[in-house]
Design an enzyme around this catalytic site. Sequence first.
Site, PDB file in Angstrom:
ATOM      1  N   THR A  43      10.007  -2.251 -39.022  1.00 21.58           N
ATOM      2  CA  THR A  43       8.606  -2.403 -38.622  1.00 21.58           C
ATOM      3  C   THR A  43       7.704  -2.640 -39.830  1.00 21.58           C
ATOM      4  O   THR A  43       6.777  -3.456 -39.777  1.00 21.58           O
ATOM      5  CB  THR A  43       8.135  -1.170 -37.822  1.00 21.58           C
ATOM      6  OG1 THR A  43       9.066  -0.953 -36.755  1.00 21.58           O
ATOM      7  CG2 THR A  43       6.760  -1.374 -37.230  1.00 21.58           C
ATOM      8  N   CYS A  44       7.979  -1.964 -40.926  1.00 19.18           N
ATOM      9  CA  CYS A  44       7.180  -2.149 -42.147  1.00 19.18           C
ATOM     10  C   CYS A  44       7.375  -3.562 -42.700  1.00 19.18           C
ATOM     11  O   CYS A  44       6.428  -4.178 -43.201  1.00 19.18           O
ATOM     12  CB  CYS A  44       7.565  -1.111 -43.199  1.00 19.18           C
ATOM     13  SG  CYS A  44       7.153   0.578 -42.685  1.00 19.18           S
ATOM     14  N   THR A  45       8.588  -4.083 -42.591  1.00 17.31           N
ATOM     15  CA  THR A  45       8.867  -5.446 -43.048  1.00 17.31           C
ATOM     16  C   THR A  45       8.100  -6.453 -42.194  1.00 17.31           C
ATOM     17  O   THR A  45       7.497  -7.390 -42.724  1.00 17.31           O
ATOM     18  CB  THR A  45      10.387  -5.730 -43.009  1.00 17.31           C
ATOM     19  OG1 THR A  45      11.043  -4.795 -43.878  1.00 17.31           O
ATOM     20  CG2 THR A  45      10.699  -7.146 -43.456  1.00 17.31           C
ATOM     21  N   ALA A  48       4.376  -6.238 -43.311  1.00 22.15           N
ATOM     22  CA  ALA A  48       4.152  -6.806 -44.648  1.00 22.15           C
ATOM     23  C   ALA A  48       4.338  -8.323 -44.643  1.00 22.15           C
ATOM     24  O   ALA A  48       3.576  -9.045 -45.294  1.00 22.15           O
ATOM     25  CB  ALA A  48       5.097  -6.145 -45.652  1.00 22.15           C
TER      26      ALA A  48
END
EC number: 1.11.1.24
Length: 149
Positions: A43-45, A48
Site C-alpha cells: 500500500t505504501c508503494t 508513493a
Amino acid sequence: MLKVGDKLPQFEGINQDGETINSEKLLGKKLVIFFYPQASTPTCTVEACNLSDNYSELEKAGFQLLGISGDSVKKQKNFHSKFSFPYDLMADENRDVIEKFGVWKEKKTFGKTYMGIVRTTFIFDENGICTRVIEKVTSKTAAAQILEG
C-alpha cells in the site's frame, strides 16, 4: 494530531542520501508531508508511486513533497532507488517527527491491536501554516486528493 492552522513543527532528519532535511529550509513553497507506515510494503508503494507519477502536476500546483516513515536511511534509500522517486524520503527511526505530527497511534489489523504510523498527509502554505490534513488517504489517488484541495 497536528491540525489546520497549526505551524509546521521544527524538525531535522536524514533523507535517503544521508543528507540533512531541516523544516526551516522547507518554507517558502507549499509543502506536502506524507507519513506512511513502512517503505516497500504494497500500500505504501502504491501511494508513493501515485505521488511520483503525478509529481509534475503537483509541482505545477506549487507543491514540494516529503515522505516520512520510521524506516532506516538504508530502507528509505532502497525504496527511493527502486522507484526513482523525484522527492525525498526521510528516515525517522526515533519517531521524533512522527510524534510531533501526532501520527503514531493505536491501530487494529485482523483483531490485533498495536502502535504504528497512521497514513496521513499534511499540507502547508508557504509560511508553514497547515492548510489541510488528509486523514483518509487513498493510496491509488493520493495525488488527486492533494490537488482537489
